[in-house]
Design an enzyme around this catalytic site. Sequence first.
Site, PDB file in Angstrom:
ATOM      1  N   HIS A 277      17.052   6.770  51.000  1.00  0.00           N
ATOM      2  CA  HIS A 277      15.741   6.903  51.986  1.00  0.00           C
ATOM      3  C   HIS A 277      15.697   4.528  52.113  1.00  0.00           C
ATOM      4  O   HIS A 277      15.211   4.690  51.344  1.00  0.00           O
ATOM      5  CB  HIS A 277      13.944   7.900  51.460  1.00  0.00           C
ATOM      6  CG  HIS A 277      14.136   6.963  50.980  1.00  0.00           C
ATOM      7  ND1 HIS A 277      13.448   6.029  50.508  1.00  0.00           N
ATOM      8  CD2 HIS A 277      14.085   7.618  49.538  1.00  0.00           C
ATOM      9  CE1 HIS A 277      11.756   5.958  49.565  1.00  0.00           C
ATOM     10  NE2 HIS A 277      12.640   6.904  48.505  1.00  0.00           N
ATOM     11  N   ASP A 289      13.069   2.352  44.595  1.00  0.00           N
ATOM     12  CA  ASP A 289      12.517   2.713  45.779  1.00  0.00           C
ATOM     13  C   ASP A 289      12.028   2.827  47.399  1.00  0.00           C
ATOM     14  O   ASP A 289      11.128   2.302  47.783  1.00  0.00           O
ATOM     15  CB  ASP A 289      11.225   3.664  44.892  1.00  0.00           C
ATOM     16  CG  ASP A 289      10.944   5.156  45.985  1.00  0.00           C
ATOM     17  OD1 ASP A 289      11.694   5.556  46.375  1.00  0.00           O
ATOM     18  OD2 ASP A 289       9.384   5.796  45.856  1.00  0.00           O
ATOM     19  N   GLU A 323      10.719   8.413  54.501  1.00  0.00           N
ATOM     20  CA  GLU A 323      11.022   9.699  52.324  1.00  0.00           C
ATOM     21  C   GLU A 323       9.738  10.122  52.451  1.00  0.00           C
ATOM     22  O   GLU A 323       9.127  11.009  51.960  1.00  0.00           O
ATOM     23  CB  GLU A 323      11.638   9.393  51.737  1.00  0.00           C
ATOM     24  CG  GLU A 323      12.352  10.604  50.976  1.00  0.00           C
ATOM     25  CD  GLU A 323      11.355  10.154  49.707  1.00  0.00           C
ATOM     26  OE1 GLU A 323      10.963  10.727  48.837  1.00  0.00           O
ATOM     27  OE2 GLU A 323      10.380   9.181  49.533  1.00  0.00           O
TER      28      GLU A 323
HETATM   29 ZN   LIG Z   1      12.052   7.330  46.780  1.00  0.00          ZN
END
Ligand SMILES: [Zn+2]
Length: 458
Positions: A277, A289, A323
């Site tokens: 994402h 992330d 996300e």
């Molecule tokens: Zn993530």
Amino acid sequence: MKNVFFLIGLLPLLLFAQHSSYERDKNIIEGFFREALIQKTAYEDLRYLCKKIGHRLSGSVGADKAVKWTSQRLKEHGADTVWLQEVMVPNWKRGNKEIAKIVNGKNLTICALGNSVPTPFEGITAEVIEVFRIEQLDSLGREKIQGKIVFFNRPMDPTFINTFRAYGGCVDQRSSGASEASKYGALGVLVRSMTLSLDNYPHTGSVNYQSFSKPIPAAAISTLDANYLSEQLKKNPKLQVFWKQECKMLPDTLSHNVIAEIKGAEFPEEIILVGGHLDSWDKGEGAHDDGAGCVQAMEVIYLFKKLGIKPKRTIRCVLFMNEENGMKGALKYEEEATKNKEKHIACIESDRGGFTPKGFQIEGGYSNEEIIRKWYKLLEPYDLYKIVEGYGGLDISPFRKHKDVLLMGLEPDSQRYFDYHHADTDVFEAIHPRELELGAASLATLVYLLSEYGTNLR
Ligand SMILES: [Zn+2]
């Protein structure tokens, strides 16, 4: 009889064919790892994404820039086609830095949880009640909770070897705590950061408001200050905390999923998706992330083109938007794929950080043995033979309803992931180039094998 002789005559030829396809596969996989470890394309892409663009919360300037840059970069990597898919996303803004302090005491390090409502303009000044489980609220009741700040302080369980299990055992406080506490008249919730490390960084993440109660403000508090507040409450249960945050939700805004494709040479209608994402929280640089997953998926395209490999099936790199606080990109992608009658045979996601790969998780009743039996000799040199039944990932989860789609997730070492997750510490420097590149080559390997042999693993 004649047929038997014919078959016996054919045997060396069959064995040779099998052997030569093994040799070819082995060489191609070696090529992926060599190229990834020497050129470090994913790592250099991540440097740009983190350092030139920065964090990329849905609806932000950073998210917009990331859409434009990654689509340009995928063209440079040689994708046959690159396109953007429109999707409306939530547009939440943090506003000025949050303030929290113990009245007549020390400041507390907090940050608003994503999608949270603000405190009243003048802030909240109230007593604090510490709880460890949502179920506790029921026994405390309105009498003990009304007019107070509820402080959820259950730590992640350090005894789980896979830290995602510890996260899963705790995250209800962050996602549902506010709605549950609001039922009993709480003014807001402070939630212990979802990390195993003891430090002074608050870790954000989304709060989900349920329709059964009025939305109240929610914030994460660093683990060190959570411990401090807990100790102070033991000494003085009547202490008060002042807290002010100005975040707000603006109307939904237009954004995009980024999609790039290499057309399959033999079965172009069969699609193998690999993705991560593109959005991140507005903390740090969204390196682990999920900048890592994005640049790894982009490198899959790069590696096929650079090594001149023509996949039998279509390979599609998808960078999903939103996300973190709505999943709108993933839902839109699956909706369009279904509407257009696209045939996805496998979806592979990388969204567990850019650490050393340990293998893959696989959904839908497949077991590791089936893959190991088939590809063990090819995967073993890269420590990639650990394929366990588990979870593919959130962005590919809408495909669960299509029973014939194989869902897999790259599984890296998880020990340090939650040191960085959703916090200011999630920056480019937190990524090790070799670990990131091993993940990219691992994804390319899996994509290649599935594109050569399909998903009929049994
Ligand atoms: Zn993530």
